[in-house]
Design a protein around this motif. Structure first.
Motif, PDB file in Angstrom:
ATOM      1  N   ARG A  48     125.074 -24.917 -12.902  1.00 20.98           N
ATOM      2  CA  ARG A  48     125.179 -25.615 -14.427  1.00 20.98           C
ATOM      3  C   ARG A  48     124.306 -27.188 -13.916  1.00 20.98           C
ATOM      4  N   GLN A  49     123.583 -26.941 -13.012  1.00 23.93           N
ATOM      5  CA  GLN A  49     122.703 -28.365 -12.512  1.00 23.93           C
ATOM      6  C   GLN A  49     122.319 -29.159 -13.183  1.00 23.93           C
ATOM      7  N   SER A  50     121.170 -28.072 -14.693  1.00 20.50           N
ATOM      8  CA  SER A  50     120.218 -29.231 -15.162  1.00 20.50           C
ATOM      9  C   SER A  50     121.107 -28.944 -16.532  1.00 20.50           C
ATOM     10  N   GLU A  51     122.548 -28.965 -16.500  1.00 20.25           N
ATOM     11  CA  GLU A  51     123.060 -29.095 -17.704  1.00 20.25           C
ATOM     12  C   GLU A  51     123.782 -30.649 -17.375  1.00 20.25           C
ATOM     13  N   PHE A  52     123.272 -31.465 -16.909  1.00 22.52           N
ATOM     14  CA  PHE A  52     123.531 -32.679 -16.086  1.00 22.52           C
ATOM     15  C   PHE A  52     122.800 -33.366 -15.578  1.00 22.52           C
ATOM     16  N   ILE A  53     121.907 -32.885 -14.795  1.00 20.58           N
ATOM     17  CA  ILE A  53     120.685 -33.465 -14.012  1.00 20.58           C
ATOM     18  C   ILE A  53     119.306 -32.728 -14.303  1.00 20.58           C
ATOM     19  N   GLY A  54     118.299 -34.657 -14.621  1.00 21.56           N
ATOM     20  CA  GLY A  54     116.897 -33.734 -14.530  1.00 21.56           C
ATOM     21  C   GLY A  54     117.044 -34.396 -13.383  1.00 21.56           C
ATOM     22  N   VAL A  55     115.163 -33.732 -13.570  1.00 17.67           N
ATOM     23  CA  VAL A  55     113.964 -33.678 -12.344  1.00 17.67           C
ATOM     24  C   VAL A  55     112.961 -34.087 -12.797  1.00 17.67           C
ATOM     25  N   LEU A  56     111.946 -35.216 -12.500  1.00 18.21           N
ATOM     26  CA  LEU A  56     110.707 -35.075 -12.826  1.00 18.21           C
ATOM     27  C   LEU A  56     109.964 -35.978 -11.496  1.00 18.21           C
ATOM     28  N   ASN A  57     109.517 -34.495 -10.576  1.00 16.18           N
ATOM     29  CA  ASN A  57     108.935 -34.727  -9.460  1.00 16.18           C
ATOM     30  C   ASN A  57     107.136 -35.486  -9.316  1.00 16.18           C
TER      31      ASN A  57
ATOM     32  N   VAL B  49     119.179 -38.546 -14.469  1.00 17.20           N
ATOM     33  CA  VAL B  49     117.099 -38.005 -14.340  1.00 17.20           C
ATOM     34  C   VAL B  49     116.913 -38.762 -12.757  1.00 17.20           C
ATOM     35  N   ILE B  50     116.315 -37.665 -12.192  1.00 13.88           N
ATOM     36  CA  ILE B  50     116.276 -37.797 -11.181  1.00 13.88           C
ATOM     37  C   ILE B  50     113.758 -38.342 -11.360  1.00 13.88           C
ATOM     38  N   ILE B  51     114.020 -39.383 -10.432  1.00 15.46           N
ATOM     39  CA  ILE B  51     112.421 -39.263 -10.582  1.00 15.46           C
ATOM     40  C   ILE B  51     111.495 -39.397  -9.043  1.00 15.46           C
ATOM     41  N   ASP B  52     110.853 -39.075  -8.990  1.00 19.18           N
ATOM     42  CA  ASP B  52     110.553 -38.719  -7.690  1.00 19.18           C
ATOM     43  C   ASP B  52     109.279 -38.631  -7.129  1.00 19.18           C
ATOM     44  N   GLU B  53     108.975 -40.748  -7.301  1.00 20.71           N
ATOM     45  CA  GLU B  53     107.531 -40.862  -7.361  1.00 20.71           C
ATOM     46  C   GLU B  53     106.781 -40.166  -8.005  1.00 20.71           C
ATOM     47  N   PRO B  54     106.398 -40.174  -9.231  1.00 23.10           N
ATOM     48  CA  PRO B  54     105.805 -39.461 -10.202  1.00 23.10           C
ATOM     49  C   PRO B  54     104.243 -40.115 -10.874  1.00 23.10           C
ATOM     50  N   THR B  55     104.474 -41.184  -9.615  1.00 24.34           N
ATOM     51  CA  THR B  55     102.813 -42.115 -10.040  1.00 24.34           C
ATOM     52  C   THR B  55     102.202 -41.406  -8.695  1.00 24.34           C
ATOM     53  N   ILE B  56     102.709 -40.990  -8.169  1.00 29.33           N
ATOM     54  CA  ILE B  56     101.721 -40.861  -6.729  1.00 29.33           C
ATOM     55  C   ILE B  56     100.214 -39.648  -6.870  1.00 29.33           C
ATOM     56  N   GLY B  57      99.090 -40.759  -6.424  1.00 26.54           N
ATOM     57  CA  GLY B  57      98.006 -40.499  -6.790  1.00 26.54           C
ATOM     58  C   GLY B  57      97.385 -41.113  -8.606  1.00 26.54           C
ATOM     59  N   LEU B  58      98.264 -41.463  -8.986  1.00 28.09           N
ATOM     60  CA  LEU B  58      97.702 -42.178  -9.934  1.00 28.09           C
ATOM     61  C   LEU B  58      96.364 -43.642  -9.970  1.00 28.09           C
TER      62      LEU B  58
END
Length: 584
Positions: free
Chosen positions: A417-426, A504-513
């Motif tokens: 049920r993780q997707s009910e509480f946690i989102g991830v932006l890889n 929401v977990i944001i894992d270095e979404p801007t890398i390479g930009l």
């Protein structure tokens, strides 16, 4: 060899439960299967009678009108029932395999690190593909045909008993030879061979999968010839086992033909003697009817021994699947509503984690509390546990020691049920080869087109959508290669907005930009996710002022912890990092 798992036992978790779940559809399928072969036998029965009766030159067509009508009726009924039975059986199996695939994915996802480190890639792919096919074939090729054949067997013996009890007992024994004796003999003789062939195929599948995944290494080392030699040798072993099984199959087929011929002769002799006793020509017309009616039943009885021969393979499949964790162990079985956390306060309490025993601890007596709605930036060198921390939070990894809670509830209470509480932006969100609408809707499959469009606009995609000829219907293409890196991240952000989770977990979404795109994307992210608890993993300090709090991980512990402005003013180590990161 280990004792094989007994299929359909009370402890079976992968096959038996679906008989009860879809029992009505199962009963319909079996009934239609019996009607199919009954119609086929009845067609030959009425055809045999019609041929014999017509040969006696009846005075009027009315004397053969009824068998003509029945022949037409059963001729239409046989393919009709067969078609409906096939639709029903495949509908049943597809429902079942859909449930099993979901259960299998959840079982593999549960305690992922512990479960997958004991498997090769080929073994996992084999479970997801080959083992599911085995269970599917178990129903279609073994269970359904066997049950239908024994139902027909019972009906035939009872029907013959009305004419002659002694002959019914003879047929009981004759038909049992290819319904009971041959299948059991085939199972006994070939059990070891089937297991050996499945093991060889499984090994071959593993080796091939691992070789394909590492094909570059084989080529760079110049050892592709060695791999091909090894693979061909392993494949030859599989062919040898196949040939042994095929040799037995041909012998068994010859025996079955002989037994079927014996049954036909017995029917002919009995029918001739039985109806000759009536002393009139009309009674003899029934001889061909009884003899011909048996021929279509060969199609029902012949495959039983073949399907039983594959039973060890199915048993081994179920045994392998039963070794996986059971999802029901973590699901509320009382019918009560599943519990949810009171709030989204995140707590790591004295957490230790290491990937393998004997290796260094990535986290060592680590404790951290993240208040509800806080934007936390996590800094640290590579390998210091930033991403590991978030994987532990999502339950993808299991802590060696300590506890992790969301709203005073263990994160392991949320497995599945993780997707009910946690989102991830890889760093690199996965985009599928479908349109933008479908890619964003993955965040909430129930969302309307208007809700998807609204989420896309919030994520800063309105101008992109407006300039596309097909708008949201535009094909994203595999891995989103039609769009720039920043646009891909915005699509993933819209997906999270639609998901509407509190963390929401944001894992270095801007890398390479590039810096301009990076700055704009970060502004969009933090504006649109305002009010949510955000865990932001980053290597550098561009946009760090968006964070409420910054921590720096080193050697499994927190080295720096504070507000960005305070750290910039008071912490010399942070000041040094900031100068290095912003130096142009």
């Amino acid at each position: 060899m280990k004792q094989s798992h007994l299929l359909l036992s009370k402890n079976d978790y992968w096959v038996r439960p679906y008989f009860k779940k879809y029992k009505k559809l199962l009963a319909l399928v079996l009934f239609l299967g019996v009607l199919t072969f009954f119609s086929a036998g009845a067609l030959m029965f009425t055809s045999g009678y019609l041929i014999s009766k017509s040969a006696t030159k009846p005075e009027s067509i009315l004397l053969v009108y009824v068998p003509i009508v029945l022949t037409r009726a059963f001729g239409i009924a046989r393919p009709t029932f067969r078609y409906i039975e096939r639709l029903g059986s495949h509908n049943w199996v597809l429902r079942m395999t859909s449930d099993i695939r979901l259960k299998l994915y959840q079982a593999l996802e549960k305690d992922t690190q512990k479960q997958t480190k004991g498997y090769q890639s080929g073994s996992l792919l084999g479970m997801l593909a080959e083992d599911i096919d085995h269970i599917q074939n178990l129903y279609l090729r073994t269970i359904f045909p066997t049950v239908i054949s024994f139902l027909l067997y019972t009906i035939i013996v009872i029907a013959l008993g009305f004419f002659s009890l002694p002959f019914a007992l003879i047929m009981l024994l004759l038909m049992s030879s290819f319904l009971i004796f041959l299948p059991l003999l085939s199972l006994t003789v070939n059990r070891a061979r089937v297991y050996r062939r499945k093991e060889l195929r499984h090994t071959l599948y593993n080796d091939l999968t691992d070789a394909v995944l590492g094909v570059g290494d084989w080529q760079y080392s110049g050892r592709e010839g060695e791999f091909l030699t090894q693979y061909n040798a392993a494949e030859q072993k599989v062919r040898t086992e196949d040939e042994r099984l095929n040799r037995y199959t041909r012998f068994e087929s010859l025996v079955k033909q002989f037994l079927f011929g014996l049954v036909v002769v017995a029917l002919f002799v009995w029918a001739g003697n039985y109806f000759a006793g009536f002393g009139n020509q009309a009674a003899l017309n029934w001889i061909a009817a009884f003899v011909l009616s048996f021929f279509p039943l060969i199609d029902a009885f012949a495959p039983i021994s073949d399907s039983m021969r594959e039973l060890p393979m199915y048993e081994d499949t179920v045994r392998r699947l039963d070794q996986l964790p059971r999802i029901e162990d973590n699901v509320n079985q009382s019918g009560e509503e599943l519990l949810s956390p009171k709030n989204t306060i995140i707590q790591f309490k004295d957490v230790n984690f290491q990937y393998h025993e004997g290796q260094r601890f990535i986290l060592n007596d680590f404790s951290l509390t993240i208040p509800e709605g806080q934007i936390l930036a996590i800094l640290g060198k590579s390998g210091m546990g930033k991403t590991t921390l978030t994987q532990l939070l999502r339950g993808d990894l299991t802590a060696t020691k300590g506890s992790i809670e969301i709203g005073e509830m263990s994160i392991y209470d949320f497995v599945g049920r993780q997707s009910e509480f946690i989102g991830v932006l890889n760093q690199k969100p996965h985009l599928f080869n479908t349109n933008m609408l479908n890619n964003i809707r993955l965040g909430n499959l129930e969302a309307t087109d208007e809700e998807v469009y609204h989420a896309a606009c919030l994520a800063g995609l309105k101008e992109v959508i407006d300039r596309l000829p097909e708008g949201l219907e535009t094909l994203v293409e595999e891995n989103g290669k039609r769009f720039s890196g920043g646009e891909q991240q915005r699509i993933a952000l819209a997906r999270i907005l639609l998901q509407n989770v509190p963390i929401v977990i944001i894992d270095e979404p801007t890398i390479g930009l590039d810096p301009i795109t990076e700055k704009k994307l970060l502004e969009t992210i933090f504006v649109t996710l305002k009010g949510k608890t955000i865990i932001w993993i980053t290597h550098h300090l561009v946009g760090i002022d968006h964070a409420d709090r910054v921590i720096f991980l080193e050697n499994g512990k927190i080295k720096i912890d504070g507000k960005p402005a305070e750290l910039k003013r008071e912490n010399h180590y942070y000041q040094h990092l900031y100068q290095l990161d912003t130096y142009e």
